[in-house]
Design a protein around this motif. Structure first.
Motif, PDB file in Angstrom:
ATOM      1  N   UNK A 177       5.767  -0.411  18.350  1.00 18.59           N
ATOM      2  CA  UNK A 177       6.718  -0.350  19.470  1.00 18.59           C
ATOM      3  C   UNK A 177       6.013  -0.559  20.808  1.00 18.59           C
ATOM      4  N   UNK A 178       6.515  -1.498  21.576  1.00 18.66           N
ATOM      5  CA  UNK A 178       6.063  -1.719  22.944  1.00 18.66           C
ATOM      6  C   UNK A 178       7.167  -1.164  23.845  1.00 18.66           C
ATOM      7  N   UNK A 179       7.053   0.136  24.110  1.00 17.32           N
ATOM      8  CA  UNK A 179       8.166   0.883  24.700  1.00 17.32           C
ATOM      9  C   UNK A 179       8.014   1.055  26.206  1.00 17.32           C
ATOM     10  N   UNK A 180       9.140   0.994  26.907  1.00 17.63           N
ATOM     11  CA  UNK A 180       9.117   1.258  28.352  1.00 17.63           C
ATOM     12  C   UNK A 180       8.859   2.737  28.592  1.00 17.63           C
ATOM     13  N   UNK A 181       7.877   3.004  29.437  1.00 11.58           N
ATOM     14  CA  UNK A 181       7.504   4.383  29.755  1.00 11.58           C
ATOM     15  C   UNK A 181       7.914   4.681  31.194  1.00 11.58           C
ATOM     16  N   UNK A 182       8.894   5.560  31.407  1.00 11.58           N
ATOM     17  CA  UNK A 182       9.413   5.788  32.757  1.00 11.58           C
ATOM     18  C   UNK A 182       8.365   6.292  33.745  1.00 11.58           C
ATOM     19  N   UNK A 183       7.455   7.178  33.313  1.00 13.29           N
ATOM     20  CA  UNK A 183       6.465   7.731  34.233  1.00 13.29           C
ATOM     21  C   UNK A 183       5.444   6.672  34.645  1.00 13.29           C
ATOM     22  N   UNK A 184       5.050   5.837  33.700  1.00 17.73           N
ATOM     23  CA  UNK A 184       4.089   4.777  34.011  1.00 17.73           C
ATOM     24  C   UNK A 184       4.766   3.556  34.628  1.00 17.73           C
ATOM     25  N   UNK A 185       6.095   3.460  34.471  1.00 13.70           N
ATOM     26  CA  UNK A 185       6.890   2.335  34.963  1.00 13.70           C
ATOM     27  C   UNK A 185       6.394   1.008  34.394  1.00 13.70           C
ATOM     28  N   UNK A 186       6.072   1.030  33.111  1.00 12.88           N
ATOM     29  CA  UNK A 186       5.639  -0.172  32.413  1.00 12.88           C
ATOM     30  C   UNK A 186       5.846   0.039  30.917  1.00 12.88           C
ATOM     31  N   UNK A 187       5.760  -1.058  30.154  1.00 11.79           N
ATOM     32  CA  UNK A 187       5.796  -0.926  28.702  1.00 11.79           C
ATOM     33  C   UNK A 187       4.396  -0.609  28.189  1.00 11.79           C
ATOM     34  N   UNK A 188       4.330   0.279  27.206  1.00 15.96           N
ATOM     35  CA  UNK A 188       3.054   0.681  26.618  1.00 15.96           C
ATOM     36  C   UNK A 188       3.154   0.607  25.104  1.00 15.96           C
ATOM     37  N   UNK A 189       2.110   0.104  24.485  1.00 12.20           N
ATOM     38  CA  UNK A 189       2.015   0.135  23.026  1.00 12.20           C
ATOM     39  C   UNK A 189       0.713   0.817  22.650  1.00 12.20           C
TER      40      UNK A 189
END
Length: 409
Positions: free
Chosen positions: A282-294
């Motif tokens: 999963x390459x998920x959007x991370x609200x705190x980082x404001x980016x997608x993270x896998x």
């Protein structure tokens, strides 16, 4: 009223089983089918390169739940079953050995696979990858008793952990790495150098800035690894550890968006509202980082699975766990929390004894902590994660001062 809905989870790893567990905890009483292509029940991967591989832990430390847990929780565990295709229009999954399975909601927890090294000799006996329990069992047989000669191609976390385990068990170990410093892409040159020094002190031969040309052998068995210079590094065991690739074939088959994995929102929902993804893939959007993270680490699978389950149930889910991983290599124990992409160009400051290898490293971007790594210092990870989560500008002088409690920063 009993639900007639059927939720299918493809992937028999930690992300998949943790999602199934969360569905039951949230009161879902429909059918749950958990599909795993391996013959084993779901298991966790960290022991495969650490405790299980060195023989200090048994299978009870590897399996997520006892075999009877699945029946007790009315979860249909379909091991040894491969999913071949997903038809998003008809909500069907094609599997080996049976008719298509219908789903109301689908979770893709298909994980990742080792990146294959396509060089001559990679098919020889004695050449290994490490991803599955069976891979670890095979390596354990090779290492037990010592006296073998292992060459590792690649110095990522898996390679360095296996190298430490093999050396501790009395084997000769050589690590071949094309970059100048191992682990530098993950934690930077300074800290990568620290891990390199630890390995060298323990008798590991670490050769950096080298290029592997091919693996050589005779009578179908590996005998060494040849560099592009023509030199052959002797080996009777070779482990290839040059990274992993997300398993996105089923997602592509379903027509959902993939880019460095399966693209999801913060609720782990894909571009198809009835299909979710979690774990390595999963390459998920991370609200705190404001980016997608896998992330390809244990904690990510543990936490994203339940988040996906809540998303499948229509809850207002927002996955905000800070990425975390740990490693044990010789006498180094380390925990890392933070946003890897944000550490590029960040300033590293240290709290503690770097020479004695008991410290906490912090990555600062615009005065804010974006990552932290505690080395042989324990019970501080919650405070490290708090600093990252709060995202406040910190007083650097207080951050590095051990006399100032972390919870006062």
């Amino acid at each position: 009223m009993t639900s007639t809905k059927n939720f299918i989870i493809i992937g028999g790893g930690l992300a998949g089983v943790s999602a199934a567990e969360e569905l039951r905890k949230q009161g879902f009483d429909g059918t749950i089918q958990l599909i795993g292509k391996e013959a084993h029940a779901p298991y966790i991967r960290p022991p495969l390169s650490k405790g299980y591989l060195n023989g200090s832990e048994g299978l009870d430390a590897v399996y997520v739940h006892p075999a009877e847990w699945y029946a007790e929780n009315d979860i249909q565990l379909l091991t040894g079953t491969k999913a071949f295709g997903v038809n998003a229009a008809t909500h069907e999954v094609t599997v080996s050995g049976g008719k298509p399975l219908h789903y109301d909601k689908l979770l893709l927890a298909t994980g990742s696979s080792p990146r294959l090294l396509t060089i001559d000799g990679a098919e020889l006996g004695g050449v290994h990858y490490l991803r599955t329990l069976d891979d670890s069992v095979a390596l354990q047989k090779e290492f037990t008793g010592g006296g073998r000669t292992l060459v590792l191609i690649g110095s990522g976390w898996i390679g360095m952990e296996v190298g430490a385990t093999a050396r501790t068990l009395g084997n000769d170990v050589t690590i071949l790495e094309r970059d100048p410093i191992p682990l530098a892409n993950a934690i930077g040159d300074e800290l990568g150098t620290m891990f390199a020094e630890v390995h060298k002190e323990k008798g590991v031969v670490l050769r950096t800035s080298v290029v592997v040309d091919k693996i050589v052998g005779s009578h179908g068995k590996v005998a060494g690894v040849q560099l592009d210079s023509g030199e052959v590094v002797p080996a009777d065991i070779v482990l290839i550890g040059v990274g992993a690739v997300p398993n996105v074939a089923l997602a592509d088959d379903a027509g959902i968006i993939t880019e460095n994995g399966i693209v999801t929102d913060q609720a782990m929902q894909t571009s198809d509202p009835d299909i979710f993804a979690a774990g390595d893939v999963a390459n998920a959007f991370h609200p705190l980082a404001n980016m997608r993270l896998r992330s390809e680490h244990w904690a990510n699978a543990l936490n994203e699975g339940p988040a996906a389950a809540r998303g499948m149930l229509g809850q207002n889910e927002s996955y905000e766990e800070i990425p975390y991983f740990y490693t044990d290599q010789f006498d180094i124990g380390m925990e890392y929390s933070g946003y890897g992409p944000m550490t590029r160009g960040a300033k590293i400051v240290y709290r503690g004894n770097r020479e004695g290898r008991e410290f906490v490293a912090f990555w600062l971007k615009d005065g804010r902590v974006v990552a932290g790594m505690n080395v042989n210092v324990w019970d501080v990870n919650e405070q490290v994660q708090r600093l990252i989560r709060e995202g406040k500008v910190v007083d650097e002088s207080r951050l590095v001062d051990e006399s100032v409690p972390l919870d006062e920063i």
